[in-house]
Design an enzyme around this catalytic site. Structure first.
Site, PDB file in Angstrom:
ATOM      1  CB  SER A 131       0.903   3.681   5.072  1.00 53.34           C
ATOM      2  OG  SER A 131       1.647   3.505   3.874  1.00 53.34           O
ATOM      3  CB  ALA A 189      -2.434   8.499  -0.749  1.00 50.51           C
ATOM      4  CG  ASP A 210       4.527  -0.453  -2.530  1.00 52.76           C
ATOM      5  OD1 ASP A 210       4.818  -1.396  -1.756  1.00 52.76           O
ATOM      6  OD2 ASP A 210       3.762   0.468  -2.201  1.00 52.76           O
TER       7      ASP A 210
END
Length: 500
Positions: free
Chosen positions: A132, A134, A284
C-alpha cells in the site's frame, strides 16, 4: 475539520458495509449498543452477501478506499479465526500483491531522490512486491544484490486524507457514542497518525533498521537486512537482499524441509523478546514481511516502516500480565491493571480478577487450533465495558502487533501452546525484574531521576527568586486611579452588606 473528511468517512462506511465488512464484526458477545449498530449497518449489504454469507469483494473495496484501510485488511488477513478462512485468504493479497505503479516512472523517481547515486543501482528489475505504501525492486550495487524500496507517488496526500477522515470518525465517536469514549478514539488516531508520518520517511525506516540490528546482534534465529545509507533518501530505501521462503506459503515451507513448529515458536518468542527486553519491536509483522531461510531455519523480517516503542514500566506491565495468565494468577493481573490506570479505582479488584478468570481458564492447556479468538475478543470487549476500562493509546501498536504475530504463529502451527512457548521469554524477564538485578536497575533509575531533579534545582531557585522580585515590584508599583476607585467601590458594597 473539513467537510471532505466527513464525506470520505461516510463513503468508506458505506462501501465497507455494502461489501459485507460488518458481517465479520457481528459477534454475539459484543455489547448491545454495538450489536445494534452492526445490525443496522448490515441492512445495506449487497444481496449476494446476505444470501451466501460470502464476503468476496472486500479486498477490492479496501484497496479502493486507501492505504490506511489496506493496513486494516492486512491485519485481518492474519486472523482466519476471526474473519473466516475465505475472507482471510482473499485479504492476504493486500500484503504484497497490490497493483504496482507505472514502472516507467521508476528511473525518474530514483534520480530525483538519489541524484548521481541513482546510477550506482544497476539491472533494476520490475517490481517484485507491491504494497500500500511502496513497492520493491531488485538491483545490483557494487556487484551484490540489493532491495530498492520506493514510495508510491502521491502516497502522502492519500494517507493524510485517510487520517483526516479517521479524526472525523474519532470526534463523532467521542461526542455521540458514549460506550466508545473510554477507548479514547482521538488519542488512538493520534498514535496511528504519528506512526504513519514516520512510515512515510524512509530515512527513519533506515534508522529503525540500524537500531533494531544493534538490539538483536547477539540473538539467534531472527535476522534483518542491512542499510546502504548512501542510496537511501526520504522516498528511497536500499538494503541488502535477503533470500527466503515466504512464511505464509506453508507448502513451500514443508517442501524446503523447514520445521513449522520451530518457526512458530521462534517468531512468537522473538517478538516478545524485542518488545519486553528491548521495548522496540517490529509493529507490522504480517506474513508478507516475513520469510524463512531454508539453509539456517532463521526467520527473516523486512519492512520496518512501522515500529513500536514502549517504556520500561509498560514492558514490565506486559510481562507481568502474560506471566499472570501463564501461572493463572488472575489477582496479580487485576492489580496491575489498576496500578497502570487501565481500570478506574472505584471498581473492585476482586470482581475484575474473577472476570479475568472467566476469560483465562478456558484457554489453559488448549492449543491455538482449539481457541476461537473471535469469541475471546468479544468477551474481552464486553468485560472492558463492564469495568469501564480506559484505552492506553501508547499501547495500540503493541496490541495490534500481538494480534498479528499470534495469528501468523497459529497459522504455522495450529497446535501451538501459546502459554508454554511464551513462558520461556516472559518468565525469565519477570524473574529477572523481581530479582536483585531488577531491583538495582530500579534503584539506579530513581537515582538518575533524583540527580536530574537536583541538577535543575539552581535554575528552579533562580526562577523562584525572579518571580518573587516581580511580585514585590508589583506591590510597590503605584496603583492607577481606576483601580483605587474600584477598591473603594468594593469596600462600600461590603460595608453596606454588613450594615444591612
Amino acid at each position: 475539520m473539513a467537510i471532505g473528511a466527513y464525506f470520505r468517512l461516510a463513503r468508506a462506511g458505506y462501501v465497507l458495509a455494502r461489501e459485507g465488512a460488518l458481517s465479520i464484526a457481528d459477534n454475539p458477545a459484543l455489547p448491545p449498543a454495538l450489536r445494534m449498530g452492526v445490525k443496522l449497518g448490515r441492512l445495506i449489504e449487497r444481496g449476494a452477501v446476505r444470501r451466501t454469507g460470502r464476503v468476496e469483494r472486500l479486498t477490492r473495496a479496501l484497496n479502493r478506499l486507501g492505504p490506511t484501510y489496506v493496513k486494516l485488511g492486512q491485519t485481518l488477513a492474519t486472523r482466519p479465526d476471526v474473519v473466516g478462512t475465505d475472507v482471510a485468504a482473499d485479504l492476504s493479497g493486500l500484503q504484497d500483491k497490490m497493483e504496482p505503479f507505472d514502472p516507467a516512472s521508476v528511473p525518474g523517481l530514483l534520480r530525483e531522490a538519489l541524484q548521481e547515486r541513482a546510477a550506482d543501482l544497476k539491472d533494476l528489475s520490475p517490481p517484485i512486491a507491491a504494497a500500500s505504501i511502496a513497492q520493491v525492486h531488485k538491483a545490483v550495487l557494487d556487484g551484490r544484490q540489493v532491495a530498492v524500496k520506493i514510495l508510491r507517488p502521491g502516497i502522502k496526500t492519500r494517507f493524510f486524507a485517510d487520517i483526516e477522515s479517521f479524526y472525523a470518525g474519532a470526534r463523532l465517536a467521542q461526542r455521540f457514542a458514549k460506550p466508545l469514549r473510554r477507548l479514547r478514539p482521538i488519542e488512538v488516531v493520534q498514535t496511528l497518525d504519528r506512526s504513519a508520518r514516520l512510515e512515510l520517511d524512509l530515512r527513519l525506516e533506515a534508522a529503525a533498521i540500524s537500531e533494531f540490528a544493534e538490539n538483536i546482534k547477539d540473538d539467534t534465529g531472527f535476522v534483518i537486512p542491512s542499510v546502504s545509507w548512501e542510496h537511501t533518501s526520504e522516498t528511497v530505501l536500499t538494503t541488502s537482499w535477503v533470500e527466503g521462503v515466504p512464511i505464509r506459503d506453508l507448502a513451500a515451507l514443508d517442501a524446503a524441509g523447514l520445521d513449522r513448529k520451530a518457526l512458530a515458536a521462534n517468531l512468537l518468542q522473538s517478538f516478545l523478546r524485542h518488545a519486553i527486553r528491548d521495548g522496540f519491536f517490529h509493529a507490522d509483522m504480517h506474513p508478507g514481511n516475513l520469510f524463512a531461510d531454508p539453509r539456517t531455519g532463521n526467520i527473516v523480517a523486512v519492512d520496518f516502516g512501522i515500529m513500536g516503542r514502549i517504556s520500561r514500566a509498560e514492558r514490565r506491565f506486559l510481562a507481568e500480565i502474560l506471566y499472570g495468565f501463564i501461572t493463572r494468577n488472575y489477582r496479580m493481573i487485576a492489580e496491575r491493571h489498576f496500578e497502570i490506570g487501565y481500570v478506574p479505582r472505584h471498581q473492585s479488584v476482586d470482581d475484575f480478577a474473577l472476570a479475568l478468570r472467566a476469560i483465562g481458564e478456558p484457554l489453559q492447556g488448549r492449543t491455538a487450533r482449539d481457541i476461537s479468538m473471535a469469541k475471546v475478543l468479544g468477551q474481552l470487549f464486553a468485560t472492558t465495558e463492564l469495568f469501564e476500562m480506559q484505552a492506553r493509546p501508547e499501547l495500540v501498536l503493541l496490541q495490534k502487533s500481538m494480534v498479528l504475530v499470534e495469528g501468523v504463529s497459529r497459522a504455522l502451527d495450529p497446535d501451538l501452546d501459546i502459554w508454554t512457548v511464551s513462558e520461556r521469554v516472559v518468565g525469565d524477564f519477570v524473574r529477572r525484574e523481581a530479582g536483585p538485578l531488577g531491583r538495582l536497575e530500579d534503584l539506579a533509575g530513581h537515582l538518575r531521576t533524583g540527580a536530574a531533579a537536583l541538577g535543575r534545582l539552581p535554575a528552579i531557585i533562580d526562577k523562584a527568586e525572579a518571580a518573587l522580585d516581580d511580585f514585590h515590584a508589583e506591590r510597590k508599583r503605584p496603583r492607577s486611579r481606576a483601580f483605587i476607585w474600584l477598591v473603594a467601590l468594593v469596600g462600600v458594597l461590603v460595608l453596606w452588606r454588613l450594615l444591612g
